[in-house]
Write a protein that holds these residues in place. Sequence first.
Motif, PDB file in Angstrom:
ATOM      1  N   VAL A   1       0.876  -1.172   0.000  1.00 46.66           N
ATOM      2  CA  VAL A   1       0.000   0.000   0.000  1.00 46.66           C
ATOM      3  C   VAL A   1       0.908   1.215   0.000  1.00 46.66           C
ATOM      4  O   VAL A   1       1.763   1.360   0.875  1.00 46.66           O
ATOM      5  N   VAL A   2       0.737   2.051  -1.000  1.00 48.10           N
ATOM      6  CA  VAL A   2       1.541   3.264  -1.140  1.00 48.10           C
ATOM      7  C   VAL A   2       0.585   4.447  -1.086  1.00 48.10           C
ATOM      8  O   VAL A   2      -0.333   4.539  -1.896  1.00 48.10           O
ATOM      9  N   ARG A   3       0.806   5.335  -0.128  1.00 53.01           N
ATOM     10  CA  ARG A   3      -0.092   6.476   0.049  1.00 53.01           C
ATOM     11  C   ARG A   3       0.284   7.624  -0.891  1.00 53.01           C
ATOM     12  O   ARG A   3       1.470   7.822  -1.175  1.00 53.01           O
ATOM     13  N   VAL A   4      -0.739   8.341  -1.344  1.00 51.29           N
ATOM     14  CA  VAL A   4      -0.527   9.459  -2.262  1.00 51.29           C
ATOM     15  C   VAL A   4      -1.284  10.685  -1.794  1.00 51.29           C
ATOM     16  O   VAL A   4      -2.233  10.584  -1.005  1.00 51.29           O
ATOM     17  N   MET A   5      -0.843  11.822  -2.307  1.00 51.52           N
ATOM     18  CA  MET A   5      -1.564  13.083  -2.129  1.00 51.52           C
ATOM     19  C   MET A   5      -2.023  13.535  -3.506  1.00 51.52           C
ATOM     20  O   MET A   5      -1.294  13.383  -4.494  1.00 51.52           O
ATOM     21  N   ALA A   6      -3.208  14.088  -3.601  1.00 53.11           N
ATOM     22  CA  ALA A   6      -3.747  14.557  -4.877  1.00 53.11           C
ATOM     23  C   ALA A   6      -2.953  15.732  -5.415  1.00 53.11           C
ATOM     24  O   ALA A   6      -2.328  16.478  -4.668  1.00 53.11           O
ATOM     25  N   GLY A   7      -2.975  15.868  -6.740  1.00 51.50           N
ATOM     26  CA  GLY A   7      -2.438  17.049  -7.401  1.00 51.50           C
ATOM     27  C   GLY A   7      -1.083  16.818  -8.013  1.00 51.50           C
ATOM     28  O   GLY A   7      -0.544  15.729  -7.922  1.00 51.50           O
ATOM     29  N   PRO A   8      -0.562  17.784  -8.675  1.00 47.73           N
ATOM     30  CA  PRO A   8      -1.019  19.163  -8.790  1.00 47.73           C
ATOM     31  C   PRO A   8      -1.988  19.424  -9.948  1.00 47.73           C
ATOM     32  O   PRO A   8      -2.586  20.481 -10.012  1.00 47.73           O
ATOM     33  N   GLN A   9      -2.165  18.465 -10.857  1.00 49.22           N
ATOM     34  CA  GLN A   9      -3.114  18.678 -11.949  1.00 49.22           C
ATOM     35  C   GLN A   9      -4.310  17.746 -11.833  1.00 49.22           C
ATOM     36  O   GLN A   9      -4.879  17.324 -12.832  1.00 49.22           O
ATOM     37  N   ASP A  10      -4.740  17.439 -10.610  1.00 50.00           N
ATOM     38  CA  ASP A  10      -5.868  16.517 -10.438  1.00 50.00           C
ATOM     39  C   ASP A  10      -7.156  17.056 -11.063  1.00 50.00           C
ATOM     40  O   ASP A  10      -8.053  16.280 -11.386  1.00 50.00           O
TER      41      ASP A  10
ATOM     42  N   GLY B   1       8.398  10.659  -7.188  1.00 46.12           N
ATOM     43  CA  GLY B   1       7.137  10.213  -6.604  1.00 46.12           C
ATOM     44  C   GLY B   1       5.914  10.719  -7.339  1.00 46.12           C
ATOM     45  O   GLY B   1       4.802  10.302  -7.034  1.00 46.12           O
ATOM     46  N   SER B   2       6.103  11.599  -8.331  1.00 43.13           N
ATOM     47  CA  SER B   2       4.971  12.089  -9.118  1.00 43.13           C
ATOM     48  C   SER B   2       4.361  10.949  -9.915  1.00 43.13           C
ATOM     49  O   SER B   2       5.069  10.070 -10.410  1.00 43.13           O
ATOM     50  N   LEU B   3       3.052  10.976 -10.053  1.00 48.18           N
ATOM     51  CA  LEU B   3       2.346  10.001 -10.876  1.00 48.18           C
ATOM     52  C   LEU B   3       1.822  10.714 -12.109  1.00 48.18           C
ATOM     53  O   LEU B   3       0.764  11.344 -12.091  1.00 48.18           O
ATOM     54  N   GLN B   4       2.621  10.641 -13.183  1.00 42.94           N
ATOM     55  CA  GLN B   4       2.204  11.210 -14.462  1.00 42.94           C
ATOM     56  C   GLN B   4       1.242  10.235 -15.122  1.00 42.94           C
ATOM     57  O   GLN B   4       1.396   9.020 -14.982  1.00 42.94           O
ATOM     58  N   VAL B   5       0.274  10.783 -15.856  1.00 43.19           N
ATOM     59  CA  VAL B   5      -0.664   9.919 -16.570  1.00 43.19           C
ATOM     60  C   VAL B   5      -0.702  10.347 -18.033  1.00 43.19           C
ATOM     61  O   VAL B   5      -1.342  11.333 -18.381  1.00 43.19           O
ATOM     62  N   PRO B   6       0.008   9.606 -18.907  1.00 40.76           N
ATOM     63  CA  PRO B   6      -0.032   9.924 -20.329  1.00 40.76           C
ATOM     64  C   PRO B   6      -1.399   9.569 -20.929  1.00 40.76           C
ATOM     65  O   PRO B   6      -2.286   9.071 -20.225  1.00 40.76           O
TER      66      PRO B   6
ATOM     67  N   THR C   1       0.916  12.405  -6.097  1.00 43.46           N
ATOM     68  CA  THR C   1       2.323  12.218  -5.751  1.00 43.46           C
ATOM     69  C   THR C   1       2.394  11.270  -4.561  1.00 43.46           C
ATOM     70  O   THR C   1       1.650  11.432  -3.588  1.00 43.46           O
ATOM     71  N   VAL C   2       3.276  10.298  -4.633  1.00 44.69           N
ATOM     72  CA  VAL C   2       3.493   9.370  -3.517  1.00 44.69           C
ATOM     73  C   VAL C   2       4.130  10.160  -2.379  1.00 44.69           C
ATOM     74  O   VAL C   2       5.057  10.942  -2.591  1.00 44.69           O
ATOM     75  N   ILE C   3       3.635   9.959  -1.153  1.00 40.69           N
ATOM     76  CA  ILE C   3       4.212  10.676  -0.021  1.00 40.69           C
ATOM     77  C   ILE C   3       5.643  10.178   0.217  1.00 40.69           C
ATOM     78  O   ILE C   3       5.963   9.017  -0.033  1.00 40.69           O
ATOM     79  N   SER C   4       6.506  11.075   0.680  1.00 43.14           N
ATOM     80  CA  SER C   4       7.929  10.744   0.817  1.00 43.14           C
ATOM     81  C   SER C   4       8.165   9.547   1.735  1.00 43.14           C
ATOM     82  O   SER C   4       9.082   8.769   1.503  1.00 43.14           O
TER      83      SER C   4
ATOM     84  N   ASP D   1       6.609   6.867   1.873  1.00 37.81           N
ATOM     85  CA  ASP D   1       6.313   5.612   1.179  1.00 37.81           C
ATOM     86  C   ASP D   1       7.133   5.398  -0.088  1.00 37.81           C
ATOM     87  O   ASP D   1       6.968   4.384  -0.778  1.00 37.81           O
ATOM     88  N   LEU D   2       8.043   6.317  -0.410  1.00 38.77           N
ATOM     89  CA  LEU D   2       8.840   6.175  -1.636  1.00 38.77           C
ATOM     90  C   LEU D   2       9.723   4.923  -1.607  1.00 38.77           C
ATOM     91  O   LEU D   2       9.882   4.240  -2.611  1.00 38.77           O
ATOM     92  N   GLY D   3      10.288   4.605  -0.453  1.00 36.19           N
ATOM     93  CA  GLY D   3      11.108   3.397  -0.340  1.00 36.19           C
ATOM     94  C   GLY D   3      10.311   2.140  -0.608  1.00 36.19           C
ATOM     95  O   GLY D   3      10.771   1.244  -1.311  1.00 36.19           O
ATOM     96  N   ASP D   4       9.093   2.069  -0.057  1.00 38.47           N
ATOM     97  CA  ASP D   4       8.227   0.918  -0.315  1.00 38.47           C
ATOM     98  C   ASP D   4       7.866   0.836  -1.801  1.00 38.47           C
ATOM     99  O   ASP D   4       7.845  -0.242  -2.395  1.00 38.47           O
ATOM    100  N   ALA D   5       7.602   1.985  -2.404  1.00 40.43           N
ATOM    101  CA  ALA D   5       7.282   2.011  -3.826  1.00 40.43           C
ATOM    102  C   ALA D   5       8.461   1.504  -4.652  1.00 40.43           C
ATOM    103  O   ALA D   5       8.295   0.718  -5.585  1.00 40.43           O
ATOM    104  N   ALA D   6       9.673   1.916  -4.281  1.00 33.37           N
ATOM    105  CA  ALA D   6      10.863   1.483  -5.000  1.00 33.37           C
ATOM    106  C   ALA D   6      11.058  -0.036  -4.921  1.00 33.37           C
ATOM    107  O   ALA D   6      11.525  -0.655  -5.868  1.00 33.37           O
ATOM    108  N   GLN D   7      10.689  -0.621  -3.798  1.00 33.45           N
ATOM    109  CA  GLN D   7      10.837  -2.062  -3.624  1.00 33.45           C
ATOM    110  C   GLN D   7       9.788  -2.860  -4.389  1.00 33.45           C
ATOM    111  O   GLN D   7       9.929  -4.071  -4.557  1.00 33.45           O
ATOM    112  N   ALA D   8       8.750  -2.204  -4.884  1.00 32.67           N
ATOM    113  CA  ALA D   8       7.672  -2.905  -5.585  1.00 32.67           C
ATOM    114  C   ALA D   8       8.130  -3.537  -6.880  1.00 32.67           C
ATOM    115  O   ALA D   8       7.509  -4.484  -7.377  1.00 32.67           O
ATOM    116  N   ALA D   9       9.196  -3.013  -7.460  1.00 32.49           N
ATOM    117  CA  ALA D   9       9.694  -3.587  -8.715  1.00 32.49           C
ATOM    118  C   ALA D   9      10.415  -4.887  -8.428  1.00 32.49           C
ATOM    119  O   ALA D   9      10.536  -5.737  -9.232  1.00 32.49           O
TER     120      ALA D   9
END
Length: 106
Positions: free
Chosen positions: A6-15, A65-70, A93-96, A98-106
């Motif tokens: 589970v990786v937590r995010v904050m909305a924005g900046p172009q939500d 940690g930004s989540l771009q959506v093409p 954007t993934v909160i700081s 949780d970035l380590g957990d996100a990196a380990q997901a690969a």
Amino acid sequence: MDGARVVRVMAGPQDDRFTADALATLTAAPYRVAVQSDRIGFRLEGRRLTHRMGADIISDTTPVGSLQVPASGLPVLLMADHQTTGGYARLATVISADLGDAAQAA
């Protein structure tokens, strides 16, 4: 453990460029790191996110940690070697913490 995280995010900046349910979809649906991922970004496979105003924006800063959506609707999580600017709308954007957990997901 099945590798799920589970990786937590904050909305924005172009939500505001996405449909009202896009953030709820992102936070509720499971996503998998695609094989085509690298230290620049993790391409995520799962439910597509819908743009309300199109995917392209004027180039803007892109913190780690930004989540771009093409235009495909599939998010890309920008990682350690990400570009400094980008031209796709960012839903969240993934909160700081949780970035380590996100990196380990690969």
